[in-house]
Enzyme design. Structure first.
Site, PDB file in Angstrom:
ATOM      1  N   SER A 167      46.863 -38.213 122.129  1.00 44.54           N
ATOM      2  CA  SER A 167      47.222 -39.406 122.904  1.00 44.54           C
ATOM      3  C   SER A 167      46.258 -40.524 122.510  1.00 44.54           C
ATOM      4  O   SER A 167      46.219 -40.919 121.351  1.00 44.54           O
ATOM      5  CB  SER A 167      47.180 -39.098 124.403  1.00 44.54           C
ATOM      6  OG  SER A 167      47.562 -40.226 125.153  1.00 44.54           O
ATOM      7  N   HIS A 211      51.496 -39.569 121.814  1.00 44.17           N
ATOM      8  CA  HIS A 211      51.909 -40.470 122.890  1.00 44.17           C
ATOM      9  C   HIS A 211      51.746 -41.898 122.370  1.00 44.17           C
ATOM     10  O   HIS A 211      50.622 -42.343 122.115  1.00 44.17           O
ATOM     11  CB  HIS A 211      51.031 -40.274 124.125  1.00 44.17           C
ATOM     12  CG  HIS A 211      51.146 -38.912 124.733  1.00 44.17           C
ATOM     13  ND1 HIS A 211      50.216 -38.416 125.616  1.00 44.17           N
ATOM     14  CD2 HIS A 211      52.079 -37.935 124.602  1.00 44.17           C
ATOM     15  CE1 HIS A 211      50.569 -37.197 126.001  1.00 44.17           C
ATOM     16  NE2 HIS A 211      51.695 -36.884 125.388  1.00 44.17           N
ATOM     17  N   ASP A 236      48.089 -33.274 129.111  1.00 44.56           N
ATOM     18  CA  ASP A 236      49.278 -32.813 128.399  1.00 44.56           C
ATOM     19  C   ASP A 236      48.869 -31.888 127.252  1.00 44.56           C
ATOM     20  O   ASP A 236      47.948 -32.186 126.493  1.00 44.56           O
ATOM     21  CB  ASP A 236      50.067 -34.005 127.856  1.00 44.56           C
ATOM     22  CG  ASP A 236      51.396 -33.596 127.241  1.00 44.56           C
ATOM     23  OD1 ASP A 236      51.961 -32.577 127.686  1.00 44.56           O
ATOM     24  OD2 ASP A 236      51.865 -34.291 126.322  1.00 44.56           O
TER      25      ASP A 236
END
Length: 299
Positions: A118, A145, A237
């Site tokens: 991310s 992401h 995540d």
């Protein structure tokens, strides 16, 4: 300031040059906001390589029905990024030793590498892929992401800086050795029977594409022949999917705190006991090459 928000197109110095100068003189969280043309995406992602935390698309016009949604996304990201402590830039100095965690075995003949990140991910992925040889014999699946409409430009940006072919994944693509498949916008990336499987299933913990989905899908298909890599990123995540992968016998690598922009996703996976090696970003490609070349034995 707590945060700098800026375009990539500015007089005197563009966003890339400004980012470089800020990170040298007074390291500060930087959020790049730009259009989604390939040139702007390239500049924006290069700014993340220079130290910016994230790139977002410019909000829609105030007259657009999507204005409120895009404005709230910008405000939410600005609040989150302002809390990030930007510190070291990756240096050419001798890297810290990797941390070896307890593990059962090294997988025999890895069938796929699944990677996710991310915040700070574009630069981390670029570093890993740049260090892999053209002859790397294993397909790579990648979830980042990233702002909507940036995925295609992100794949092209990565492909322009490494020896491996990189493309946006398409449903039904056959996984080819040494090819990198990037998750498209707003769909989950998975794998089934050696082929890419894209899914429009609901977001998982707010994310689509989701690192959890990628790791769980790859674990179900490849089991102990999976090598999973979790890199820098905010949030958790990936931890659930990595726990599932680890239980299936997969080999799991996490980027260390010292070279992570945000030690969140990797830290949660380590906390869950789902990681086998923790190492600096500079060592991950070497480890992947070793795993792809070795027969299984105790390390």
């Amino acid at each position: 300031p707590d945060l700098v928000v800026m375009d990539v197109h500015m007089p005197v110095a563009d966003g890339l040059e400004a980012t470089k100068e800020i990170m040298i003189r007074a390291p500060t969280p930087i959020l790049i906001v730009s259009a989604v043309s390939q040139r702007d995406v390239d500049l924006s992602l290069s700014a993340t390589q220079a130290g910016a935390l994230m790139a977002l698309a410019k909000p829609a016009s105030p007259s657009s029905p999507h204005f409120e949604e895009s404005a709230q996304e910008l405000l939410s990201m600005a609040r989150a990024m302002s809390q990030v402590k930007v510190v070291r830039r990756w240096s050419a100095s001798v890297p810290a030793p990797r941390t070896l965690l307890p593990r059962r075995k090294i997988p025999r003949s890895p069938g796929v590498v699944a990677m996710a990140a991310s915040t700070g991910g574009p630069a981390a992925f670029r570093r890993v892929l740049m260090d892999l040889p053209r002859t790397f014999p294993v397909p790579i699946l990648l979830v980042q992401h990233i702002a909507r409409d940036f995925a295609a430009g992100f794949a092209e940006w990565l492909g322009g800086s490494c020896a491996l072919p990189v493309r946006l994944a398409r449903d039904g693509d056959r996984l080819e050795a040494g090819h990198v498949f990037v998750a498209p916008d707003d769909v989950h990336l998975g794998v089934r029977n050696g082929y890419v499987e894209l899914s429009a299933a609901p977001p998982i913990a707010g994310f689509r594409p989701s690192a959890n989905h990628l790791f769980a899908s790859a674990a179900d298909s490849y089991g102990a022949r999976l090598v999973a890599v979790i890199l820098t990123g905010m949030g958790t995540d990936g931890a659930d999917g990595l726990a599932r992968a680890h239980d299936a016998g997969a080999c799991v690598i996490a980027q260390d705190e010292a070279t992570s922009v945000v030690y969140g996703m990797a830290q949660e996976a380590v906390r869950r006991g789902a990681v086998d090696w923790v190492m600096p970003i500079e060592q991950i490609a070497t480890r992947l090459v070793e795993l792809a070349a070795r027969e299984a034995h105790a390390d």
